[in-house]
Design a protein around this motif. Structure first.
Motif, mmCIF file in Angstrom:
data_model
loop_
_atom_site.group_PDB
_atom_site.id
_atom_site.type_symbol
_atom_site.label_atom_id
_atom_site.label_comp_id
_atom_site.label_asym_id
_atom_site.label_seq_id
_atom_site.Cartn_x
_atom_site.Cartn_y
_atom_site.Cartn_z
ATOM 1 N N PHE A 178 4.078 11.058 8.778
ATOM 2 C CA PHE A 178 5.335 10.327 8.960
ATOM 3 C C PHE A 178 6.046 10.773 10.236
ATOM 4 O O PHE A 178 6.679 9.971 10.924
ATOM 5 N N ALA A 179 5.936 12.052 10.570
ATOM 6 C CA ALA A 179 6.576 12.571 11.779
ATOM 7 C C ALA A 179 5.939 12.038 13.049
ATOM 8 O O ALA A 179 6.528 12.149 14.128
ATOM 9 N N GLU A 195 8.987 0.201 13.181
ATOM 10 C CA GLU A 195 10.112 -0.243 12.349
ATOM 11 C C GLU A 195 10.055 0.433 10.984
ATOM 12 O O GLU A 195 9.049 0.369 10.278
ATOM 13 N N LEU A 196 11.129 1.109 10.606
ATOM 14 C CA LEU A 196 11.223 1.779 9.315
ATOM 15 C C LEU A 196 11.948 0.876 8.321
ATOM 16 O O LEU A 196 12.977 0.272 8.639
ATOM 17 N N ARG A 197 11.378 0.805 7.128
ATOM 18 C CA ARG A 197 11.975 0.006 6.062
ATOM 19 C C ARG A 197 12.142 0.880 4.823
ATOM 20 O O ARG A 197 11.570 1.966 4.735
ATOM 21 N N ARG A 198 12.896 0.378 3.860
ATOM 22 C CA ARG A 198 13.084 1.107 2.609
ATOM 23 C C ARG A 198 12.566 0.260 1.464
ATOM 24 O O ARG A 198 12.733 -0.964 1.451
ATOM 25 N N SER A 199 11.967 0.948 0.495
ATOM 26 C CA SER A 199 11.378 0.210 -0.620
ATOM 27 C C SER A 199 11.233 1.127 -1.818
ATOM 28 O O SER A 199 11.019 2.336 -1.668
ATOM 29 N N LEU A 224 2.742 4.955 6.013
ATOM 30 C CA LEU A 224 3.334 6.281 6.162
ATOM 31 C C LEU A 224 4.748 6.230 5.596
ATOM 32 O O LEU A 224 5.606 5.508 6.119
ATOM 33 N N ALA A 225 4.981 6.967 4.515
ATOM 34 C CA ALA A 225 6.255 6.875 3.805
ATOM 35 C C ALA A 225 6.810 8.266 3.525
ATOM 36 O O ALA A 225 6.054 9.224 3.328
ATOM 37 N N ALA A 271 6.778 2.955 7.045
ATOM 38 C CA ALA A 271 6.314 2.045 8.099
ATOM 39 C C ALA A 271 4.865 1.710 7.804
ATOM 40 O O ALA A 271 4.091 2.567 7.369
ATOM 41 N N LEU A 272 4.501 0.476 8.037
ATOM 42 C CA LEU A 272 3.114 0.031 7.930
ATOM 43 C C LEU A 272 2.645 -0.271 9.351
ATOM 44 O O LEU A 272 3.150 -1.199 9.988
#
Length: 743
Positions: free
Chosen positions: A270-271, A278-282, A379-380, A397-398
């Protein structure tokens, strides 16, 4: 007593050879195919001249029998460096030296660094490794590769194409030189060769790596090697192994791409994400479905795929997850799982690692899938929510960006625990030499033997060892049979009780017969041919074959492992076959595959309905939005422009009113086809609804983007304006086109 005396003699001889430093190297030229200059030499091992151990196969067989393989391997490398210095194989020349994976097991860094410390500055070195080492001890080998780069040496990946895993691991090892297995040059091209070369050339093009073709023995091999994209060549056409340099060649320089060492063990996947990701939340439930989709992609890639996943804690590796990963292990090249409390092998064949309490990966959910032509990573990062597990929130992010996916895979593999080695009762007597040994022997690499390198020479057991072996085989639950390869028709000379039960025939009725009596009319002849080819070339073979049991000829599926037994002269004496009835497993797999195919077809149909306009077959608004978003990201990364053309048909309502909606629908289908033909193959076309279409033009040159878009708009308008004949009716409409540009 004679056998004991011979054993003592071999032991004494090996101690003398190693103690007195009698291992020597010969060198085979590596030639630049464009200039015809020799740019490197590969070091190949030989024993003392005129002795029984001069031949490399005898030398390595004796070392293995006496448990001195690691010592011999070190002596080979010392001889390679010593010989190169004596023969002045110095810059601009490069020395190719093999590193045996077993040595990496025992001394992954110290051995190489000791060699580096004693090497002069003008001795250029490329270390040859195989993908087997990465599969066995990935963390150690990745660190070793980085340290090798730190001291200024290059890396070559050997035997590429001999195993699908070499393609899977190629981007992870980042080799400077890709050495093609000689069978790619010497055997007839086919679909498998095409798959290998697509992967190799894609990697070489993106990385700048140099492709080397081994086994070039005549002009035809040379033509094939060049056609495969090789810039370097090695084989008898350019010279056999010799104590010194080949005087017939001018000397050139091997220029390798600059490649810095990258230590990713201290970071987390993730780092590795950058600002443009683009980062998303789920909640967790969506990540589960995204993970399953990536797993399906890995299954599609098959043996050329590497899969690396993290599970935070062992409790998240549920029975349902284990079932999916069992499938991945069976059908892909390499699979690993990381999480707190996960054992070294959570299920058979799955490489596992428990994570330390302070490891940043503990807080992540990562699924990485990497193949020669596909890369994707989920990567979450856990946001630390409390409450029901399924509702926990992650930031994720995917990404399909290959560089990020490769780094994420290396990051996870750098933590994978080594595979535990449990020696078998026959290992001391029947252990196959490695690819590294074959290279130092010069067997089949355009070297001493001139025939393809074979992967299964074993050593004949002593009488006492043979008796122990037979007692062990008699007790095993697997069917075991031994065929005598020196006698006509290669009859069975041994079969245990389990083989008697599998074959449905008494042991006395099978001894003296060739094992083909197990085959029948529905046995796959192509698999039988594979077995014959493996036996002809003294190779191991494993696979599944339909056999028939007893007088009733009841069909059953036989999982077979075949291994040759070699005598001291290197010739095949016997073949050992280990067999198991896997009928239930094969039937279950076939039923599962049928269900998978049916489910896959249903999923594809659902996706087609969800993302496709049912009338014209074009993408609908929903799918186009996704594609345009991806195109905008790609344009932002590459510095390109994207244009959007909104096309509204003029006069379409009049056609509907005058001729009816059926004619209107036919008109829309015809115009959709015309618009598709008027734009580029890479452009995107969708029907938004009614008489509205949208065209996306990705990857435009910013300087000419507006001009290019206007030209396409004019072509679309002209295509729409041409009259259309529909069932005897001549219908004409126009088009109003709006243009938008994103640079």
């Amino acid at each position: 007593m004679p056998a004991q005396t011979a054993q003592v003699d071999v032991q004494a001889a090996m101690e003398v050879v190693l103690g007195a430093g009698l291992v020597r190297s010969v060198f085979q030229p590596i030639v630049d195919l464009d200039s015809g200059r020799v740019v490197a030499y590969e070091a190949l091992a030989r024993g003392p001249r005129g002795s029984a151990l001069e031949r490399p196969d005898h030398l390595f067989a004796a070392a293995r029998a006496e448990g001195l393989l690691a010592e011999l391997d070190a002596a080979c490398r010392e001889a390679a460096f010593r010989g190169a210095l004596e023969q002045q194989l110095l810059a601009p020349l490069t020395l190719f030296v093999n590193v045996e994976p077993e040595v990496l097991d025992s001394a992954p860094l110290d051995d190489l660094l000791a060699i580096a410390a004693g090497a002069p500055g003008d001795l250029r070195v490329v270390v040859e490794i195989t993908e087997r080492a990465l599969a066995h001890r990935p963390a150690e080998l990745l660190r070793t590769v980085d340290r090798v780069r730190e001291i200024g040496w290059g890396i070559a990946l050997d035997d590429v194409g001999a195993d699908a895993m070499s393609l899977a691991f190629m981007p992870l090892l980042r080799p400077d030189v890709v050495k093609l297995d000689l069978r790619l040059v010497q055997e007839r091209p086919g679909p498998a060769v095409a798959q290998i070369m697509n992967a190799v050339n894609a990697y070489a093009e993106s990385s700048g790596a140099v492709v080397l073709a081994e086994g070039i023995e005549d002009e035809r091999h040379l033509r094939v090697g060049r056609a495969l994209g090789a810039r370097l060549g090695q084989g008898w056409l350019f010279g056999r192994p010799a104590p010194g340099p080949a005087p017939a060649f001018e000397v050139g320089e091997l220029v390798l791409p600059p490649r810095a060492a990258v230590d990713l063990a201290a970071t987390s996947p993730f780092a590795l994400l950058q600002a443009h990701h683009e980062l998303r939340r789920s909640p967790k439930q969506l990540l589960i479905e995204l993970s399953k989709q990536l797993e399906r992609e890995a299954l599609r890639l098959g043996e050329t795929a590497v899969v690396a996943s993290t599970f935070q804690e062992a409790k998240h590796f549920t029975p349902a997850t284990a079932a999916r990963y069992r499938d991945l292990v069976e059908r892909t090249g390499f699979v690993c799982a990381l999480g707190k409390g996960l054992p070294a092998e959570p299920i058979a064949g799955l490489r596992g690692t428990t994570l330390a309490a302070d490891d940043a990966v503990r807080g992540e959910w990562d699924v990485v899938v990497l193949g020669p032509h596909f890369s994707a990573a989920l990567l979450a990062r856990d946001l630390g929510d409390t409450g029901p597990d399924a509702q926990r929130t992650f930031e994720y992010a995917l990404t399909y960006e290959r560089a990020t996916v490769v780094d994420a895979a290396r990051c996870l593999l750098s933590r994978v625990a080594p595979r535990q080695h449990v020696p078998s009762i026959t290992e001391n007597d029947q252990q196959r030499p490695s690819a590294g040994e074959d290279a130092r022997m010069g067997a089949g690499r355009g070297g001493g033997a001139g025939t393809p390198a074979r992967s299964a020479p074993a050593v004949v057991a002593t009488p006492a060892g043979e008796a122990l072996l037979h007692r062990a085989l008699a007790a095993t639950t697997s069917g075991v049979a031994i065929a005598d390869m020196r006698r006509p028709d290669q009859p069975l000379v041994y079969a245990n009780k389990a083989f008697e039960q599998l074959s449905g025939m008494a042991v006395e009725d099978v001894l003296g017969r060739n094992c083909r009596f197990l085959q029948g009319e529905d046995t796959d002849p192509s698999v039988v041919q594979q077995i014959r080819e493996a036996i002809t070339s003294a190779q191991e073979w494993r696979g599944v074959l339909l056999n028939y049991r007893g007088p009733e000829r009841a069909p059953w599926w036989n999982e077979i492992y075949l291994a040759p037994v070699l005598g001291a002269d290197g010739k095949v004496l016997q073949y050992i076959g280990v067999q198991n009835d896997v009928t239930a497993r094969v039937q279950a797999q076939r039923a599962l595959e049928t269900e998978r195919d049916r489910a896959r077809a249903l999923v594809e149909q659902v996706e087609r309905l969800a993302y496709t306009d049912p009338l014209t077959g074009l993408k609908n608004r929903r799918r186009l939005e996704e594609r345009v978003e991806a195109a905008l990201w790609d344009a932002r990364l590459a510095g390109h422009a994207v244009a959007l053309l909104f096309c509204d048909l003029d006069g379409f309502k009049a056609v509907n009113d005058q001729h009816g909606h059926a004619v209107g629908d036919e008109l829309l289908v015809a115009l959709a086809r015309r618009i598709r033909e008027a734009i580029r193959r890479t452009d995107l076309l969708a029907r938004l609804g009614g008489d509205e279409f949208l065209v996306a033009l990705p990857a435009l040159d910013p300087e000419t983007a507006e001009e290019d878009a206007e030209r396409v708009a004019a072509a679309v308008a002209a295509a729409v304006a041409r009259p259309v004949d529909l069932g005897g009716r001549r219908v004409a409409v126009g088009a109003s086109i709006g243009l938008g540009l994103k640079q």
